[in-house]
Design a protein around this motif. Structure first.
Motif, short mmCIF file in Angstrom:
data_model
loop_
_atom_site.label_atom_id
_atom_site.label_comp_id
_atom_site.label_asym_id
_atom_site.label_seq_id
_atom_site.Cartn_x
_atom_site.Cartn_y
_atom_site.Cartn_z
N ILE A 185 0.85 -1.20 0.00
CA ILE A 185 0.00 0.00 0.00
C ILE A 185 0.88 1.25 0.00
O ILE A 185 0.63 2.22 -0.73
CB ILE A 185 -0.95 -0.01 1.21
N GLU A 186 1.95 1.19 0.80
CA GLU A 186 2.86 2.35 0.81
C GLU A 186 3.52 2.52 -0.56
O GLU A 186 3.68 3.63 -1.06
CB GLU A 186 3.90 2.17 1.92
N ALA A 187 3.88 1.42 -1.18
CA ALA A 187 4.50 1.49 -2.52
C ALA A 187 3.51 2.04 -3.54
O ALA A 187 3.91 2.72 -4.50
CB ALA A 187 5.00 0.11 -2.94
N ALA A 188 2.23 1.79 -3.33
CA ALA A 188 1.21 2.26 -4.29
C ALA A 188 1.24 3.77 -4.43
O ALA A 188 0.97 4.32 -5.51
CB ALA A 188 -0.17 1.79 -3.84
N ARG A 189 1.60 4.45 -3.35
CA ARG A 189 1.62 5.91 -3.41
C ARG A 189 2.64 6.44 -4.40
O ARG A 189 2.53 7.58 -4.85
CB ARG A 189 1.91 6.49 -2.03
N THR A 206 -7.44 2.44 -10.00
CA THR A 206 -7.24 2.23 -11.45
C THR A 206 -5.86 2.71 -11.89
O THR A 206 -5.34 2.22 -12.89
CB THR A 206 -8.33 2.93 -12.28
N GLU A 207 -5.28 3.64 -11.17
CA GLU A 207 -3.92 4.04 -11.48
C GLU A 207 -2.96 2.86 -11.33
O GLU A 207 -2.05 2.66 -12.15
CB GLU A 207 -3.48 5.19 -10.57
N LEU A 208 -3.17 2.08 -10.29
CA LEU A 208 -2.32 0.90 -10.08
C LEU A 208 -2.55 -0.14 -11.18
O LEU A 208 -1.61 -0.70 -11.74
CB LEU A 208 -2.62 0.27 -8.71
N VAL A 209 -3.82 -0.39 -11.48
CA VAL A 209 -4.16 -1.39 -12.50
C VAL A 209 -3.58 -0.97 -13.85
O VAL A 209 -2.91 -1.77 -14.53
CB VAL A 209 -5.70 -1.53 -12.61
N ALA A 210 -3.84 0.25 -14.24
CA ALA A 210 -3.43 0.70 -15.58
C ALA A 210 -1.91 0.76 -15.69
O ALA A 210 -1.33 0.45 -16.74
CB ALA A 210 -4.05 2.07 -15.89
N SER A 211 -1.27 1.16 -14.61
CA SER A 211 0.19 1.23 -14.62
C SER A 211 0.79 -0.17 -14.80
O SER A 211 1.72 -0.37 -15.60
CB SER A 211 0.65 1.85 -13.31
N LEU A 212 0.24 -1.14 -14.08
CA LEU A 212 0.71 -2.52 -14.19
C LEU A 212 0.49 -3.06 -15.60
O LEU A 212 1.39 -3.68 -16.19
CB LEU A 212 -0.09 -3.36 -13.18
N LEU A 213 -0.67 -2.79 -16.15
CA LEU A 213 -0.97 -3.27 -17.50
C LEU A 213 -0.02 -2.65 -18.52
O LEU A 213 0.51 -3.34 -19.40
CB LEU A 213 -2.42 -2.94 -17.87
N ALA A 214 0.19 -1.34 -18.39
CA ALA A 214 1.06 -0.66 -19.34
C ALA A 214 2.49 -1.19 -19.22
O ALA A 214 3.17 -1.42 -20.24
CB ALA A 214 1.03 0.85 -19.10
N ASP A 215 2.93 -1.41 -17.98
CA ASP A 215 4.28 -1.95 -17.79
C ASP A 215 4.43 -3.33 -18.42
O ASP A 215 5.52 -3.70 -18.86
CB ASP A 215 4.60 -2.05 -16.28
N ASN A 216 3.35 -4.09 -18.44
CA ASN A 216 3.40 -5.44 -19.00
C ASN A 216 3.04 -5.49 -20.48
O ASN A 216 2.87 -6.57 -21.04
CB ASN A 216 2.47 -6.36 -18.21
#
Lengths: 320, 320
Positions: free
Chosen positions: B11-15, B59-69
């Motif tokens: 959670i801290e990393a999510a920031r 959604t920032e976390l989701v989209a960032s992960l998807l884009a990275d992959n």
């Protein structure tokens, strides 16, 4: 910037004095507004704090200085927001706060001033009458009179908004600032023009209370005899010469807008941004509505400076 | 905390991943609400951002992960706010976003999803029908399905609100969290219970959509057949077992409130806080109104989680 009363290092220092609850207010693009306005619009939201306006940025400086110097009491004239902010800042520092306001000020503002433990004195007349009365109280009681826009702390507090704007990415092309006595316009204008001179600084005042805007255009103080606007927060008649001098150094324009445009701006902010704003806070949107070609395709920031409205009046304004 | 899917370091990393425009949202005491509520009330305001709800934190976390992959597309079911947030986060990262929503969702939410360049597919039925349809699209197209509350990123994103709450001074006694699928309640609850275990974590759901609250009380998944609430943002019928398990570890209570109290809460937030909120965002105030003795004299934080309303419906609700 030669000749101005404002100083960037003092404005930067102000950020260390102001309660952080008033700093770093939201700044975000509001695309839902854009089809109606024809330009990119970002909102600097000064209403999400305990007094629902930007004024506490300045009163935090004033109250802090007074408390540091051992003062016990302070008085100001206010259209409502300065008084509420001074009451909040003074209460936290043990100051005895007196606010003088016009009896015709929005009841919501007056109620909040009382609720924050300030003495509230009401006068017949307008903000200029209240200013005279507050000055008399200050002389009689020998206490500090806070004069909005004249007292440099009120300008420096507002100027911290300008610092925050220039630190934002992406940058923008113009900032629209509600113009009343001039604290916000000179403060924000100074910070913006010093740090980002390419950004256009545009002040907006109601046609029904045009004294400072006219003064800016004529480069001399122009007073008016009466006030006829719902934008109670910016409704003065006697511009202060030193403030006008500062404003002449930083403002690129001073636009006057119609009441119907202010109401249309309030309605757009409700319908497309979900924001309740007081009339003064809709002046920027009103300016875009009246000057579409000027802003077309540009990125404009508007400072939503307050949300203290009487709910019944608000409903009447925004009802279609 | 053993047995939970949530992890404080994640959670801290999510920031560091979430666009800062969604972080550090305003948190402030709103004294004007307090005479009506009988307790100290602070507001955590999640509406002053480009999508007007807290959902973009996830959604920032989701989209960032998807884009990275290297993913090119994503689909979700949404009552409106998740879809809008995913559209915003996906657009910024070049993702092809599809949102499935009920035809009966608020027009304002559907319009914003379209305006943010997402494909919008409407289904007859409710959010559960939309979830089935979104899953079918994901299977057919072989793209990522974002499942609100089940996908840990949606919980971790919401949990960053909890971090911000525990970093605030002064501390508070209880936090009121709207309960729908459970992403916000489990996420915020986990952060709060880990960092400030003495703070009571109270979830609030409408009586007309009580599935998750009932499941919490019975400690097993309870489904319902229908939905009858204006709080569209929290209106599910099929709680997810893994989310319930997480919720059981962090929630101190799950309160059900009446529609009339939700409307009264919206009205109080408008009249005394100057905030337009969607019904789900008034659940906390509704809970105080129905449980005055429980909260009397305490300091309560309520998360104002969204402001996406159809203005006509909103006017009908708040009109007296």
């Amino acid at each position: 910037m030669p000749g101005t009363r404002l100083d960037l290092s003092r404005i930067e220092a102000a950020r260390r004095v102001i309660d952080p609850i008033f700093l770093d207010s939201p700044l975000y693009r509001c695309e839902a507004l854009e089809p109606d306005l024809g330009c990119a619009v970002s909102i600097k939201l000064e209403t999400a704090n305990p007094v629902r306006s930007f004024k506490a940025r300045g009163t935090e400086l004033v109250a802090s200085l007074l408390a540091d110097n051992g003062a016990g009491a302070v008085v100001c004239a206010s259209a409502g927001n300065l008084g509420q902010a001074l009451a909040w800042s003074g209460r936290g520092r043990g100051l005895d706060v007196t606010v003088v306001a016009a009896r015709s000020a929005p009841a919501a503002k007056l109620d909040r001033i009382r609720a924050l433990d300030a003495r509230l004195e009401l006068v017949d007349g307008d903000i200029e009458t209240a200013r005279e009365r507050a000055a008399a109280i200050a002389r009689r009681r020998g206490i500090r009179l806070v004069e909005d826009s004249l007292d440099i702390e009120t300008c420096e507090g507002a100027a911290t908004i300008g610092l925050e704007l220039t630190e934002a990415a992406p940058s923008f092309d113009a900032v629209l600032i509600a113009l009343g006595g001039g604290a916000m316009a000179t403060g924000v204008g100074h910070a913006v023009k010093t740090r980002a001179p390419g950004v256009e600084v545009i002040c907006v005042q109601p046609l029904g209370a045009p004294a400072m805007a006219r003064s800016w255009h004529e480069r001399r103080v122009v007073t008016t005899d009466s006030i006829d606007t719902i934008a109670d927060g910016v409704a003065g008649r006697h511009p202060i010469p030193a403030v006008l001098d500062d404003l002449l150094l930083v403002a690129d324009d001073a636009i006057l807008v119609r009441e119907a445009s202010i109401i249309a701006g309030m309605r757009l902010l409700l319908e497309h941004a979900g924001l309740v704003v007081e009339p003064s806070a809709a002046l920027g949107i009103a300016a875009i509505l009246e000057n579409r070609d000027r802003f077309a395709g540009r990125h404009v920031v508007t400072i939503v400076c307050g949300s203290n409205v009487d709910v019944d009046a608000y409903h009447r304004w925004v009802a279609r």
